[in-house]
Design a protein around this motif. Structure first.
Motif, short mmCIF file in Angstrom:
data_model
loop_
_atom_site.label_atom_id
_atom_site.label_comp_id
_atom_site.label_asym_id
_atom_site.label_seq_id
_atom_site.Cartn_x
_atom_site.Cartn_y
_atom_site.Cartn_z
N GLU A 102 0.84 -1.20 0.00
CA GLU A 102 0.00 0.00 0.00
C GLU A 102 0.87 1.25 0.00
O GLU A 102 0.62 2.20 -0.78
N GLU A 141 -7.73 3.72 -3.64
CA GLU A 141 -8.58 2.52 -3.58
C GLU A 141 -7.79 1.27 -3.97
O GLU A 141 -7.94 0.21 -3.37
N THR A 189 -5.22 0.55 -1.12
CA THR A 189 -5.88 -0.02 0.06
C THR A 189 -6.21 -1.49 -0.17
O THR A 189 -6.04 -2.33 0.73
N ARG A 200 -3.33 -3.80 0.53
CA ARG A 200 -3.15 -4.12 1.96
C ARG A 200 -4.25 -5.05 2.47
O ARG A 200 -3.98 -6.00 3.20
N GLU A 201 -5.48 -4.80 2.06
CA GLU A 201 -6.61 -5.53 2.64
C GLU A 201 -6.74 -6.96 2.13
O GLU A 201 -7.45 -7.75 2.74
N THR A 237 -13.06 -2.03 2.68
CA THR A 237 -13.56 -1.61 1.37
C THR A 237 -14.09 -2.81 0.60
O THR A 237 -13.64 -3.95 0.80
#
Length: 687
Positions: A413, A424, A427, A430-431, A445
């Motif tokens: 990220e 977006e 993120t 990372r997610e 998200t």
């Protein structure tokens, strides 16, 4: 007279993560041992440090209570020979019970006479019973075990001393070459060896030798010391409980202290600094009153405050070396483009039986596209998802992640943002790892959630296809955790995912795009459905849903994870309603008959073969069923109850005419198939 007993197992330093589970294990085993041996006690108090596991048992009884019991032996015909003499079986039985054949009586049970004896057992003194704790200690298990000397016995670390003290008397037993005594050891550097006069002296005697044996007291002391440092310096220190637990199990006499590092390192992302301090050095990081990271840390020494300046300087030197490495990697990593790192992934193996990491990303891109469209992502979200799926593993080949593996995704990220990627997209990088533990945080998200699901699904599909399926406790690729993460994300967002249908679509899309692995991913789809359903079951169990409802839902034909949770919720909500019992019983009757049917008996229902109005009324009612949710399905199935009961009152399903019989079985099978979408309702318990 009530007694106090002290048991201490002295060891070489144990790993911090082993200490707490080990003392809990010892407590449980001793409690069970005392109860099995009929020794009454009031309380067991635990003590633990890196070098000792100890328990203090208060209120111990003097001895076991005497007991009398009736013991059943062999049948009379086996106990006596043809001449009426006692057989070897009878004699051996009485010897084993500590009585003689003169004590035998006969009693009849279900038409057969058996030998019985009345046995009186005198209770053993508590000191004799406690000698059995040797076996309790030796039965303990640990994540890692070791041997020492020429012995074959394994334990977490070598046993150095044993204390077994009943009031002021030693309870004698021996493990390997270590005999029990009243002799214990203080802090490795500050304390001395000492003798205990009484079991009740333990905690106070250790404190004199610089050991705080009560783990909770030690933890509270550390917490208070850290808070004092924070207050004195106007700092905020958020105490991580898992780190506090680890630090607590590294020390016997804690002294907290503060150190610092050069402000230039604050140009490195906070996550890198925190990882360096927390995960690598076991330091607590420091914030100012605005929540900004400061160039300071707090650590805990296993000792007193003497020469603390030397200790601080040593810790600062070690941390500075690690931060210098981090700064070097951070600066070097930014000299390359994301495309360069993605290209390197062609040489990085995801698994040697499956593919490279670059090939995995290509598969995930196809899966994510289908998932994103079907869960309703917007055009912008789909664009961010597509970009993220092309690059999301790039940070694996950066220097920073090579040195700090805990930062994978996090550095992805950071670097993505530095190189101009949309927030977006960054993120989602990372997610996609989330949740990183069974109950860890979920992606926030939608783009990150889809990428996380797609990445985990690909791992499950490909590892199953390669035959690397978790079994028992063996799950080296954490596929259970990944499946559990998928289930939690879907439940949180209320997204549909019919596993078998969509997985087949994913596989087809990969084939069309030319990115499918050289494995048959379709061969294990049934096993994958069952595997993921098991994770749904685990979530439902954690939410305290009734076991029969869970079993019914999991055993049903539906493999849409959204529907599984909602089916459980519907049945759970209806279980206390007045009509639940008659509805379930009516449907169960249909299911039981349909289960007996041979598949060859199932035909298309022909209304021309109906012989009564009840058949037609049920047919019309079933034909009218249309549902867009499992809740609507349940309501409509419940509405069938009167028609089902009228049907069975007027209709003999197993008619002599084969065509009529098969037609009726088929009619019931339609209802059973509808019910199976909700669950195997035959497993629901109604009262």
């Amino acid at each position: 007279m009530a007694h106090t007993f002290l048991l201490e197992v002295g060891l070489e330093e144990m790993p911090a993560h082993v200490v707490t589970p080990s003392i809990k294990q010892l407590h449980t085993k001793i409690s069970k041992f005392l109860k099995e041996n009929r020794i009454e006690f009031d309380d067991i108090r635990d003590f633990s440090t890196p070098r000792r596991l100890a328990v203090s048992i208060s209120g111990l009884s003097d001895k076991q209570p005497d007991i009398s019991e009736t013991v059943k032996g062999p049948a009379k015909k086996i106990a006596l020979d043809e001449d009426g003499n006692w057989t070897k079986a009878a004699i051996g039985f009485t010897k084993g019970q500590g009585v003689s054949t003169d004590d035998i009586t006969f009693k009849e049970l279900k038409g057969t006479e058996y030998v019985f004896v009345e046995k009186h057992v005198v209770g053993k003194p508590v000191v004799e019973v406690l000698q059995g704790l040797k076996d309790v200690i030796m039965s303990m298990t640990f994540p890692t075990m070791m041997k020492w000397g020429s012995y074959h016995f394994e334990f977490v670390r070598p046993i150095k001393w044993l204390v077994a003290l009943l009031d002021q008397d030693v309870v004698p037993f021996e493990i390997l070459d270590v005999k029990t005594a009243n002799h214990s050891t203080g802090h490795r550097f500050l304390g001395h060896d000492f003798d205990l006069k009484n079991a009740t002296d333990y905690e106070a005697a250790l404190e004199k030798e610089f050991v705080i044996a009560d783990a909770q007291k030690r933890k509270d002391l550390i917490r208070n010391q850290i808070q004092t440092i924070a207050t004195d310096n106007n700092w905020i220190i958020n105490i991580d409980e898992s780190l506090l637990e680890e630090v607590n199990n590294l020390v016997e006499w804690p002294t907290a202290f503060a150190g610092s590092f050069d402000q230039k390192y604050l140009t490195i992302p906070d996550e890198v600094l925190i990882t360096s301090m927390k995960d690598h050095q076991r330091f607590f990081y420091v914030l100012d009153q605005k929540g900004t990271l400061l160039p300071n840390f707090v650590s805990v020494r296993n000792g007193n405050s003497e020469f603390i300046d030397n200790v601080i300087a040593g810790n600062e030197k070690v941390l500075t070396a690690r931060l210098s490495d981090a700064m070097f990697f951070y600066e070097e990593d930014q000299k390359n483009k994301i495309a360069d790192y993605v290209d390197r992934l062609k040489e990085v193996s995801f698994h040697d039986k499956i593919s490279t990491m670059a090939e995995k990303m290509a598969r995930v891109q196809q899966i994510a596209k289908i998932l994103g469209e079907r869960v309703g992502l917007s055009a912008d979200e789909l664009a961010h998802l597509d970009r993220a799926s092309q690059i999301y593993k790039f940070d694996l080949v950066t220097g920073m992640v090579g040195e700090f593996a805990e930062l994978q995704g996090i550095m992805g990220e950071k670097y993505a943002l530095l190189q101009g990627e949309d927030a977006e997209t960054a993120t989602a990088i990372r997610e996609h790892y989330m949740p990183i533990s069974a109950e860890g945080d979920l992606p926030e998200t939608k783009v990150g959630s889809v990428l996380a699901i797609a990445d985990k699904l690909d791992s499950i599909l490909t590892f199953f296809a390669a035959g690397m399926i978790p079994s028992g406790s063996n799950d080296p690729y954490a596929l259970r955790r990944q499946a559990y993460g998928i289930v939690r994300i879907l439940k949180h967002l209320d997204w549909h995912l019919p596993v078998a249908e969509w997985a087949a679509d994913f596989i087809e899309a990969e084939d069309k795009a030319g990115v499918a692995p050289k494995l048959d991913q379709s061969v294990q789809l049934n096993e994958i459905v069952a595997f993921i359903k098991d994770r749904v079951k685990a979530v439902l169990q954690a939410n305290k849903v009734r076991h029969d409802i869970i079993d019914a839902v999991i055993a049903g034909s539906n493999d849409d994870i959204f529907d599984l949770f909602h089916s459980a919720a519907v049945l759970d909500a209806q279980k206390d309603e007045a009509n639940f019992k008659p509805v379930i019983e009516a449907i169960d009757r249909v299911i039981r008959i349909s289960k007996k049917a041979d598949s060859a008996q199932t035909v298309e229902v022909d209304p021309a073969l109906f012989e009564n109005d009840a058949e037609k009324q049920l047919f019309d009612a079933v034909s009218a069923i249309h549902f867009d949710s499992v809740s609507a399905l349940y309501d409509q199935l419940a509405g069938l109850q009167p028609a089902i009961e009228a049907y069975f009152d007027a209709t003999m399903v197993m008619a002599d005419d084969e065509k009529i019989k098969n037609n009726r079985i088929s009619q019931l099978s339609v209802i059973a198939d509808l019910a199976a979408h909700l669950g195997d309702l035959d497993q629901v318990i109604v009262k």
